[in-house]
Design a protein around this motif. Structure first.
Motif, PDB file in Angstrom:
ATOM      1  N   LEU A   1     -12.166   2.222 -18.651  1.00 19.45           N
ATOM      2  CA  LEU A   1     -12.639   1.110 -19.632  1.00 19.45           C
ATOM      3  C   LEU A   1     -13.772   1.487 -20.348  1.00 19.45           C
ATOM      4  O   LEU A   1     -15.006   1.726 -19.548  1.00 19.45           O
ATOM      5  CB  LEU A   1     -12.760  -0.179 -18.842  1.00 19.45           C
ATOM      6  CG  LEU A   1     -13.293  -1.191 -19.446  1.00 19.45           C
ATOM      7  CD1 LEU A   1     -12.477  -1.835 -20.600  1.00 19.45           C
ATOM      8  CD2 LEU A   1     -13.601  -2.475 -18.766  1.00 19.45           C
TER       9      LEU A   1
ATOM     10  N   GLY B   1     -13.756 -10.601 -14.621  1.00 19.69           N
ATOM     11  CA  GLY B   1     -13.328  -9.942 -15.790  1.00 19.69           C
ATOM     12  C   GLY B   1     -11.859  -9.081 -15.480  1.00 19.69           C
ATOM     13  O   GLY B   1     -11.376  -8.722 -16.481  1.00 19.69           O
ATOM     14  N   ARG B   2     -11.662  -8.609 -14.356  1.00 22.20           N
ATOM     15  CA  ARG B   2     -10.470  -8.058 -13.869  1.00 22.20           C
ATOM     16  C   ARG B   2      -9.073  -8.856 -14.010  1.00 22.20           C
ATOM     17  O   ARG B   2      -8.122  -8.360 -14.289  1.00 22.20           O
ATOM     18  CB  ARG B   2     -10.605  -7.372 -12.466  1.00 22.20           C
ATOM     19  CG  ARG B   2     -11.832  -6.392 -12.105  1.00 22.20           C
ATOM     20  CD  ARG B   2     -11.801  -5.900 -10.924  1.00 22.20           C
ATOM     21  NE  ARG B   2     -12.299  -7.243 -10.269  1.00 22.20           N
ATOM     22  CZ  ARG B   2     -12.654  -7.282  -8.961  1.00 22.20           C
ATOM     23  NH1 ARG B   2     -12.346  -6.043  -8.266  1.00 22.20           N
ATOM     24  NH2 ARG B   2     -13.351  -8.382  -8.158  1.00 22.20           N
TER      25      ARG B   2
ATOM     26  N   GLY C   1     -10.144 -10.824 -18.387  1.00 22.46           N
ATOM     27  CA  GLY C   1     -10.558  -9.716 -19.336  1.00 22.46           C
ATOM     28  C   GLY C   1     -12.018  -9.768 -20.013  1.00 22.46           C
ATOM     29  O   GLY C   1     -12.977 -10.575 -19.091  1.00 22.46           O
ATOM     30  N   LEU C   2     -12.573  -9.426 -20.832  1.00 20.10           N
ATOM     31  CA  LEU C   2     -13.875  -9.242 -21.168  1.00 20.10           C
ATOM     32  C   LEU C   2     -14.147 -10.398 -21.808  1.00 20.10           C
ATOM     33  O   LEU C   2     -13.462 -11.271 -22.290  1.00 20.10           O
ATOM     34  CB  LEU C   2     -14.204  -8.195 -22.303  1.00 20.10           C
ATOM     35  CG  LEU C   2     -13.773  -6.745 -21.716  1.00 20.10           C
ATOM     36  CD1 LEU C   2     -13.876  -5.737 -22.800  1.00 20.10           C
ATOM     37  CD2 LEU C   2     -14.650  -5.966 -20.587  1.00 20.10           C
TER      38      LEU C   2
ATOM     39  N   VAL D   1     -16.421  -0.500 -22.763  1.00 17.02           N
ATOM     40  CA  VAL D   1     -16.535  -1.842 -23.204  1.00 17.02           C
ATOM     41  C   VAL D   1     -16.968  -1.898 -24.782  1.00 17.02           C
ATOM     42  O   VAL D   1     -17.893  -1.214 -25.135  1.00 17.02           O
ATOM     43  CB  VAL D   1     -17.782  -2.724 -22.381  1.00 17.02           C
ATOM     44  CG1 VAL D   1     -17.995  -4.299 -23.027  1.00 17.02           C
ATOM     45  CG2 VAL D   1     -17.531  -2.517 -21.006  1.00 17.02           C
TER      46      VAL D   1
ATOM     47  N   GLN E   1     -19.037  -7.350 -26.467  1.00 16.68           N
ATOM     48  CA  GLN E   1     -18.259  -7.807 -25.244  1.00 16.68           C
ATOM     49  C   GLN E   1     -19.053  -7.508 -23.882  1.00 16.68           C
ATOM     50  O   GLN E   1     -20.094  -6.522 -23.837  1.00 16.68           O
ATOM     51  CB  GLN E   1     -17.077  -7.313 -25.087  1.00 16.68           C
ATOM     52  CG  GLN E   1     -16.001  -7.372 -26.448  1.00 16.68           C
ATOM     53  CD  GLN E   1     -15.555  -8.714 -26.350  1.00 16.68           C
ATOM     54  OE1 GLN E   1     -14.917  -9.406 -25.294  1.00 16.68           O
ATOM     55  NE2 GLN E   1     -15.762  -9.486 -27.564  1.00 16.68           N
ATOM     56  N   VAL E   2     -18.777  -8.186 -22.948  1.00 13.97           N
ATOM     57  CA  VAL E   2     -19.404  -7.821 -21.695  1.00 13.97           C
ATOM     58  C   VAL E   2     -18.324  -8.111 -20.456  1.00 13.97           C
ATOM     59  O   VAL E   2     -17.463  -8.643 -20.731  1.00 13.97           O
ATOM     60  CB  VAL E   2     -20.687  -8.763 -21.210  1.00 13.97           C
ATOM     61  CG1 VAL E   2     -21.804  -8.198 -22.119  1.00 13.97           C
ATOM     62  CG2 VAL E   2     -20.454 -10.208 -21.310  1.00 13.97           C
ATOM     63  N   LEU E   3     -18.513  -7.196 -19.487  1.00 12.42           N
ATOM     64  CA  LEU E   3     -17.654  -7.317 -18.164  1.00 12.42           C
ATOM     65  C   LEU E   3     -18.219  -8.199 -17.127  1.00 12.42           C
ATOM     66  O   LEU E   3     -19.767  -7.600 -16.880  1.00 12.42           O
ATOM     67  CB  LEU E   3     -17.189  -6.101 -17.808  1.00 12.42           C
ATOM     68  CG  LEU E   3     -16.684  -5.792 -16.513  1.00 12.42           C
ATOM     69  CD1 LEU E   3     -15.156  -6.315 -16.649  1.00 12.42           C
ATOM     70  CD2 LEU E   3     -16.469  -4.350 -15.930  1.00 12.42           C
TER      71      LEU E   3
ATOM     72  N   ARG F   1     -27.237  -5.522 -18.395  1.00 10.72           N
ATOM     73  CA  ARG F   1     -26.346  -5.008 -17.231  1.00 10.72           C
ATOM     74  C   ARG F   1     -27.332  -5.315 -16.008  1.00 10.72           C
ATOM     75  O   ARG F   1     -28.353  -5.159 -15.647  1.00 10.72           O
ATOM     76  CB  ARG F   1     -26.211  -3.562 -17.015  1.00 10.72           C
ATOM     77  CG  ARG F   1     -25.109  -3.078 -16.441  1.00 10.72           C
ATOM     78  CD  ARG F   1     -25.265  -1.405 -16.255  1.00 10.72           C
ATOM     79  NE  ARG F   1     -24.944  -0.809 -17.603  1.00 10.72           N
ATOM     80  CZ  ARG F   1     -25.813   0.195 -17.759  1.00 10.72           C
ATOM     81  NH1 ARG F   1     -26.639   0.320 -17.475  1.00 10.72           N
ATOM     82  NH2 ARG F   1     -25.593   0.485 -18.908  1.00 10.72           N
TER      83      ARG F   1
END
Length: 209
Positions: A158, A178-179, A182-183, A160, A164-166, A86
């Motif tokens: 959401l 990502g909004r 997507g992921l 995760v 996966q990552v945002l 992150r």
């Protein structure tokens, strides 16, 4: 008495040099290209979606080994070398149109995400810095947000999933991220941005990210 001119041997020497040295030069260039593709690379920032962290025209050094070593000139991963964290700034291909993007890893597997007015919370805890306005604090990174265009779409409820990552831009109201698409699979991140090495108006710099 006239002397007979001796034919120059230069063309012959050049041919011999080409035959003996050219294969080595080609091999060296191929190895350099492979190393650039697999181990280190750079990225030119084309938009303001990562302001204020990255500016339009920035050139960014990218560690291509951060998450895995790939077979040169392919997307085939030979060996995993790390996981995205992150706050990392990473390079990847857009799931929407395949264009090469650079965004921030805003959330990883298991994170419960809320994004309201461009401000991120993970597990109910806001990431906003106490000592700076519109700055988010990740474990190893600080993100100076640009909210002059607003915060863009919100995210609610959401979590995760594994693998996966945002990915979000730091200019939350000016980023296709990502909004919208997507992921992103963590395995599809090419590398981690290390530093800005060139910035317009400043020339060569080394700004760690």
């Amino acid at each position: 008495m006239r002397t007979q001119a001796v034919p120059s041997s230069r063309p012959g020497k050049a041919r011999r040099w080409i035959r003996s040295e050219l294969p080595q030069i080609v091999l060296m260039l191929a190895l350099l290209a492979a190393a650039r593709d697999s181990f280190a690379n750079h990225y030119y920032v084309p938009s303001g979606s990562m302001e204020h962290t990255l500016e339009i025209g920035d050139r960014v050094a990218v560690d291509m080994r951060a998450y895995g070593v790939r077979l040169p000139f392919t997307d085939v991963q030979l060996m995993a070398t790390g996981k995205p964290e992150r706050g990392d700034i990473a390079v990847f291909d857009s799931p929407q149109d395949g264009s090469r993007l650079i965004k921030r890893v805003a959330a990883v597997a298991g994170d419960e995400v809320e994004l309201v007015d461009g401000r991120l919370s993970i597990g109910g805890v806001t990431l906003g810095a106490i000592d700076a306005t519109d700055t988010e604090v990740f474990r190893n990174h600080r993100a100076a947000l640009n909210l002059s265009h607003g915060g863009g779409p919100d995210i609610h409820g959401l979590t995760v999933p594994d693998g996966q990552v945002l990915m979000l831009g730091d200019a939350r109201g000016n980023s296709i991220d990502g909004r919208f698409f997507g992921l992103v699979p963590a395995s599809e991140l090419y590398g981690r941005a290390v530093a800005v090495y060139y910035r317009r108006g400043e020339g060569l710099v080394w700004r760690r990210l």
